[in-house]
Motif scaffolding. Structure first.
Motif, PDB file in Angstrom:
ATOM      1  N   UNK A  43      65.821  45.207  50.454  1.00  0.00           N
ATOM      2  CA  UNK A  43      64.805  45.322  51.492  1.00  0.00           C
ATOM      3  C   UNK A  43      64.563  46.784  51.865  1.00  0.00           C
ATOM      4  N   UNK A  44      65.612  47.598  51.831  1.00  0.00           N
ATOM      5  CA  UNK A  44      65.436  49.015  52.152  1.00  0.00           C
ATOM      6  C   UNK A  44      64.473  49.690  51.192  1.00  0.00           C
ATOM      7  N   UNK A  45      64.434  49.215  49.931  1.00  0.00           N
ATOM      8  CA  UNK A  45      63.478  49.796  48.985  1.00  0.00           C
ATOM      9  C   UNK A  45      62.042  49.485  49.390  1.00  0.00           C
ATOM     10  N   UNK A  46      61.836  48.388  50.135  1.00  0.00           N
ATOM     11  CA  UNK A  46      60.505  48.073  50.652  1.00  0.00           C
ATOM     12  C   UNK A  46      60.090  49.051  51.745  1.00  0.00           C
ATOM     13  N   UNK A  47      61.064  49.799  52.277  1.00  0.00           N
ATOM     14  CA  UNK A  47      60.764  50.801  53.307  1.00  0.00           C
ATOM     15  C   UNK A  47      60.809  52.231  52.755  1.00  0.00           C
ATOM     16  N   UNK A  48      61.186  52.344  51.471  1.00  0.00           N
ATOM     17  CA  UNK A  48      61.385  53.662  50.862  1.00  0.00           C
ATOM     18  C   UNK A  48      60.035  54.296  50.530  1.00  0.00           C
ATOM     19  N   UNK A  49      59.670  55.334  51.255  1.00  0.00           N
ATOM     20  CA  UNK A  49      58.354  55.944  51.082  1.00  0.00           C
ATOM     21  C   UNK A  49      58.204  56.643  49.738  1.00  0.00           C
ATOM     22  N   UNK A  50      59.290  56.823  48.992  1.00  0.00           N
ATOM     23  CA  UNK A  50      59.193  57.408  47.655  1.00  0.00           C
ATOM     24  C   UNK A  50      58.768  56.370  46.618  1.00  0.00           C
ATOM     25  N   UNK A  51      58.726  55.108  47.025  1.00  0.00           N
ATOM     26  CA  UNK A  51      58.315  54.010  46.138  1.00  0.00           C
ATOM     27  C   UNK A  51      56.848  53.698  46.394  1.00  0.00           C
ATOM     28  N   UNK A  52      56.036  53.502  45.348  1.00  0.00           N
ATOM     29  CA  UNK A  52      54.615  53.168  45.558  1.00  0.00           C
ATOM     30  C   UNK A  52      54.446  51.941  46.449  1.00  0.00           C
ATOM     31  N   UNK A  53      53.355  51.918  47.202  1.00  0.00           N
ATOM     32  CA  UNK A  53      53.151  50.909  48.241  1.00  0.00           C
ATOM     33  C   UNK A  53      53.284  49.477  47.717  1.00  0.00           C
ATOM     34  N   UNK A  54      52.551  49.127  46.674  1.00  0.00           N
ATOM     35  CA  UNK A  54      52.589  47.737  46.201  1.00  0.00           C
ATOM     36  C   UNK A  54      53.931  47.386  45.566  1.00  0.00           C
ATOM     37  N   UNK A 317      54.293  38.562  46.676  1.00  0.00           N
ATOM     38  CA  UNK A 317      54.183  39.167  45.344  1.00  0.00           C
ATOM     39  C   UNK A 317      52.787  38.997  44.777  1.00  0.00           C
ATOM     40  N   UNK A 318      52.045  37.976  45.242  1.00  0.00           N
ATOM     41  CA  UNK A 318      50.670  37.782  44.771  1.00  0.00           C
ATOM     42  C   UNK A 318      49.737  38.911  45.223  1.00  0.00           C
ATOM     43  N   UNK A 319      50.161  39.675  46.211  1.00  0.00           N
ATOM     44  CA  UNK A 319      49.335  40.780  46.702  1.00  0.00           C
ATOM     45  C   UNK A 319      49.547  42.056  45.890  1.00  0.00           C
ATOM     46  N   UNK A 320      50.465  42.017  44.940  1.00  0.00           N
ATOM     47  CA  UNK A 320      50.699  43.172  44.066  1.00  0.00           C
ATOM     48  C   UNK A 320      49.664  43.096  42.949  1.00  0.00           C
ATOM     49  N   UNK A 321      48.539  43.755  43.161  1.00  0.00           N
ATOM     50  CA  UNK A 321      47.372  43.569  42.287  1.00  0.00           C
ATOM     51  C   UNK A 321      47.253  44.714  41.281  1.00  0.00           C
ATOM     52  N   UNK A 322      46.880  44.349  40.056  1.00  0.00           N
ATOM     53  CA  UNK A 322      46.690  45.343  39.003  1.00  0.00           C
ATOM     54  C   UNK A 322      45.493  46.247  39.268  1.00  0.00           C
ATOM     55  N   UNK A 323      44.576  45.778  40.128  1.00  0.00           N
ATOM     56  CA  UNK A 323      43.355  46.552  40.392  1.00  0.00           C
ATOM     57  C   UNK A 323      43.636  47.858  41.124  1.00  0.00           C
ATOM     58  N   UNK A 324      44.860  48.037  41.627  1.00  0.00           N
ATOM     59  CA  UNK A 324      45.209  49.284  42.305  1.00  0.00           C
ATOM     60  C   UNK A 324      46.395  49.948  41.611  1.00  0.00           C
ATOM     61  N   UNK A 325      46.191  50.452  40.396  1.00  0.00           N
ATOM     62  CA  UNK A 325      47.304  51.089  39.677  1.00  0.00           C
ATOM     63  C   UNK A 325      47.842  52.320  40.390  1.00  0.00           C
ATOM     64  N   UNK A 326      47.027  52.907  41.254  1.00  0.00           N
ATOM     65  CA  UNK A 326      47.490  54.083  42.000  1.00  0.00           C
ATOM     66  C   UNK A 326      48.573  53.731  43.012  1.00  0.00           C
ATOM     67  N   UNK A 327      48.735  52.435  43.303  1.00  0.00           N
ATOM     68  CA  UNK A 327      49.752  51.992  44.259  1.00  0.00           C
ATOM     69  C   UNK A 327      50.921  51.303  43.564  1.00  0.00           C
ATOM     70  N   UNK A 328      50.992  51.438  42.235  1.00  0.00           N
ATOM     71  CA  UNK A 328      52.058  50.830  41.435  1.00  0.00           C
ATOM     72  C   UNK A 328      52.853  51.924  40.729  1.00  0.00           C
ATOM     73  N   UNK A 329      53.998  51.534  40.151  1.00  0.00           N
ATOM     74  CA  UNK A 329      54.735  52.483  39.313  1.00  0.00           C
ATOM     75  C   UNK A 329      53.829  52.963  38.189  1.00  0.00           C
ATOM     76  N   UNK A 330      53.932  54.217  37.778  1.00  0.00           N
ATOM     77  CA  UNK A 330      53.178  54.662  36.596  1.00  0.00           C
ATOM     78  C   UNK A 330      53.533  53.785  35.396  1.00  0.00           C
TER      79      UNK A 330
END
Length: 724
Positions: A43-54, A317-330
């Motif tokens: 859960x802490x990784x969900x708060x880690x600002x170094x991790x992309x939002x989605x 997890x359904x809100x993790x959308x491919x349409x926003x690659x800028x908010x995902x891991x490279x």
């Protein structure tokens, strides 16, 4: 990066914990609380600002799904023991009832934190033009679209259920999510209670049309509330709430079942009907609804969690959308080993050249699939043997085995029916293999077969050569994209003989004798580890360097923990990388002065099991003894499962494991948590702007030593040197 930089930092000064009985249960930390601690780290990784939002949204979903499974299996078991009056303490001294009190307290805090994290992420998503609506703020312009979705994609699968003397309260299955409604007829004011089960076959979130790059979603339960008049014409809702149940999902199987497959099919149906172990319900729900639901589901107040927010957070997890690659891991594409490319994709030729260790997901799991597909198509291959613990729904592994069987090759598949939550899938796969002509065996009723082994017997000239794959993970191409695991390929004759003996044990109950490079549980693996701990202590007592490095998911077996304590007291330096559960207490004066424990939680799920012994030379060293394993150090793995511990003797593969994989894991700072003697973990800290080594990034950027081709391994970065 040098060995001195990362690996020779002094161990922390041990501390005293006088309140613990270190000669008794106090030397262990509770398994269940340790697991909850791991889920707090997720859960802490969900708060880690170094991790992309989605990706933080994904970590939140994982944390919620983990907690659901924990309740349906572990808490369900403790609850059953407590209700039966069982007061037998766990190895840390806590009774089932005492554990339940501590678990519920910590889990409720965790669930509250999950809601707080979701609220924060929801605001961040809104700032990025990803909006989550509810039925009260749907724009009028979107209502025709939503009505169409409701009528054509949702309404046909709905089953509104009245609750009255003529309509008893319906059964709500495990993970069942429902709306409870108080309704009043507009004419006559007659009241009605109804349930509206929310179909699990439909996505939880309805995507509205995108406007100017804005993504909007409406939860399915909000869509239903928006269209109650379509389901209950003539009625007005005077109150409502949502609730979700978790049921006991552990399986009990009759040991003497004549037909193991049929017995498991029946048990899977029972799983849906297990007792409710937790119910989440909307905060501020009408008291009359709460009372009826609790009475009909036979739940007590301590099993009810009121949620002021979203119920069923795992679905985000359904809100993790491919349409926003800028908010995902490279994007990362796993590598094909250069040596395989040098041989034009011929796995057998690559393995013939020398042993090869692939590090997934950095090297593609497709090589494991290619190994079996090539075997299926090769006319010189005469036999294939394969264990299957978990695999994907449309498994290319199973497809290759079926193709081989249909080509007339001898194919034996050991399918483990007791792989929790994959039992149904494994039954389907076994039926498919049988139809293709493969020999399907199910191993032992008492023991799960968790070992990961594949052998291919190939005719080469007048010889039969056995090619063997030993793995630390499952034969599952999907999870192999995110789990870090090891695949060891060899045509060493001794390792092939060992694998064949294990398969004979699985199919014919012929206990193997004379294993050359292999130890297996439940017969000898634990003792091999304990003897190796003692051997390191002997080196320490003789004044030689003595060191143990080990990496796994869980460490709770009391004999193993006591063996590590004894080795530490003998002067052995012990560095452990334990991702999840750890029952050992490090850094306690007089008990575990020389033991340190860390956990790595990051982009990939650490899953490989490795243990290295300095063997009188310290670590890393070419004369060290190095093993990979399918087993965590838990009682179930060491005493009640078929597992493997494979000694690695190839110098290049040993250097890859010690000087690359283990060294990088030990050096990691960016994703690491350090365990304290009280059982809690602190995130490794560094000053902003300071370099923080990230082992996942290192592996993504650098090839593995043993997979190098004609270019050789001399230019592959290592974090340590291997002494002469």
């Amino acid at each position: 990066m040098t060995q001195a930089d990362f690996l020779k930092a002094p161990f922390a000064d041990p501390i005293e914990l006088p309140e613990l009985d270190l000669t008794g249960p106090g030397r262990f930390y509770n398994r269940e609380l340790s697991w909850l601690g791991f889920n707090w780290r997720v859960l802490e990784e969900a708060k880690n600002m170094r991790v992309p939002l989605l990706e933080r949204v994904r970590f939140l979903s994982i944390s919620a799904a983990n907690l659901d499974e924990f309740y349906t299996v572990r808490v369900a078991g403790l609850r059953e023991l407590a209700h039966a009056g069982n007061s037998t303490p766990a190895q840390d001294g806590l009774t089932p009832a005492e554990q339940l009190v501590l678990i519920n307290e910590d889990a409720r805090d965790l669930m509250q934190s999950q809601q707080a994290v979701f609220d924060s992420l929801r605001q961040e998503m809104s700032n990025e033009n990803i909006h989550l609506l509810d039925h009260s703020n749907v724009p009028e312009a979107d209502k025709p679209f939503l009505l169409d979705v409701f009528l054509n994609k949702v309404f046909p699968v709905l089953s509104p259920l009245a609750v009255d003397p003529a309509h008893p309260f319906p059964f709500i299955p495990n993970t069942g999510f429902s709306l409870a409604l108080q309704l009043e007829r507009r004419r006559g004011k007659r009241s009605l209670m109804a349930l509206l089960p929310i179909p699990q076959q439909i996505d939880r979130f309805v995507a509205l049309p995108s406007v100017n790059g804005t993504h909007r979603f409406l939860p399915l339960e909000e869509l239903l509330l928006l269209h109650l008049d379509q389901m209950f014409p003539g009625y007005t809702a005077t109150g409502h709430c949502a609730f979700r149940v978790l049921r006991d999902s552990d399986l009990e199987v009759e040991e003497e079942a004549e037909d193991l497959v049929r017995e498991f099919e029946v048990a899977l149906k029972r799983r849906r009907r297990g007792e409710v172990v937790r119910m989440k319900i909307s905060a501020n729900a009408p008291k009359a609804l709460i009372s009826v639901i609790m009475r009909e589901l036979h739940v007590t107040s301590d099993e009810v969690v009121e949620v002021n927010g979203m119920i069923g957070i795992a679905d985000v997890k359904e809100l993790v959308i491919d349409a926003r690659p800028d908010l995902l891991w490279p994007n990362f594409t796993p590598r094909v080993p250069e040596r395989v490319q040098d041989h034009d994709g011929d796995m057998f030729a690559a393995i013939q050249q020398k042993d090869m260790l692939l590090h997934h997901p950095y090297e593609t799991f497709d090589m494991v699939v290619r190994f079996l597909k090539q075997a299926a198509a090769d006319p010189d291959v005469v036999a294939i043997k394969q264990t299957l613990y978990r695999t994907s729904k449309n498994s290319p592994i199973v497809e290759a085995l079926c193709e081989a069987a249909e080509e007339g090759k001898s194919v034996t598949a050991l399918v483990e029916l007791k792989a929790r939550f994959d039992e149904a899938a494994n039954i389907r796969q076994s039926r498919r293999l049988e139809r293709a002509g493969a020999h399907v065996v199910y191993g032992f009723v008492d023991w799960k077969t968790h070992a990961k082994i594949s052998t291919v017997v190939r005719r080469e000239g007048d010889q039969l050569v056995t090619y063997t794959h030993y793995g630390t993970g499952n034969y599952h191409p999907i999870t192999a994209r995110i789990y870090t695991d090891l695949s060891f390929f060899t045509c060493d004759a001794a390792l092939g003989r060992d694998a064949t003996k294990v398969f004979n044990f699985l199919s014919g109950y012929i206990e193997p004798e004379g294993l050359e490079n292999l130890a297996i549980s439940p017969s000898g693996l634990k003792q091999r580890l304990l003897d190796s701990f003692e051997a390191e202590a002997e080196h320490a007592r003789a004044g030689r360097p003595a060191e143990i490095w080990a990496k796994m998911n869980s460490l709770i077996d009391p004999e193993i923990i006591d063996g590590l304590y004894k080795a530490s007291q003998g002067g052995v330096k012990i560095s452990l990388i334990i991702r999840g559960i750890c029952g050992l207490r490090p850094g306690i004066k007089g008990l575990s002065d020389n033991i340190r424990v860390k956990s790595i939680v990051g982009r990939f799920l650490e899953h490989s099991r490795i243990v290295c012994f300095g063997n009188g030379h310290g670590l890393p060293h070419k004369k060290s003894r190095v093993y990979i394993s399918s087993a965590d150090w838990m009682g179930r793995n060491l005493n009640r499962r078929i597992e493997t511990l494979v000694e690695i003797k190839n110098d290049t593969v040993k250097a890859q494991i010690t000087s690359q994989i283990m060294a990088a894991n030990l050096a990691d700072v960016a994703q690491s948590w350090v365990m304290k003697p009280d059982g809690h973990f602190d995130r490794a800290t560094w000053v902003d702007g300071e370099f923080a080594f990230n082992c996942h990034r290192f592996f993504m950027e650098n090839p593995s030593l043993s997979g190098r081709g004609s270019a050789g391994a001399k230019d592959v970065p290592q974090l340590t040197h291997t002494d002469d």
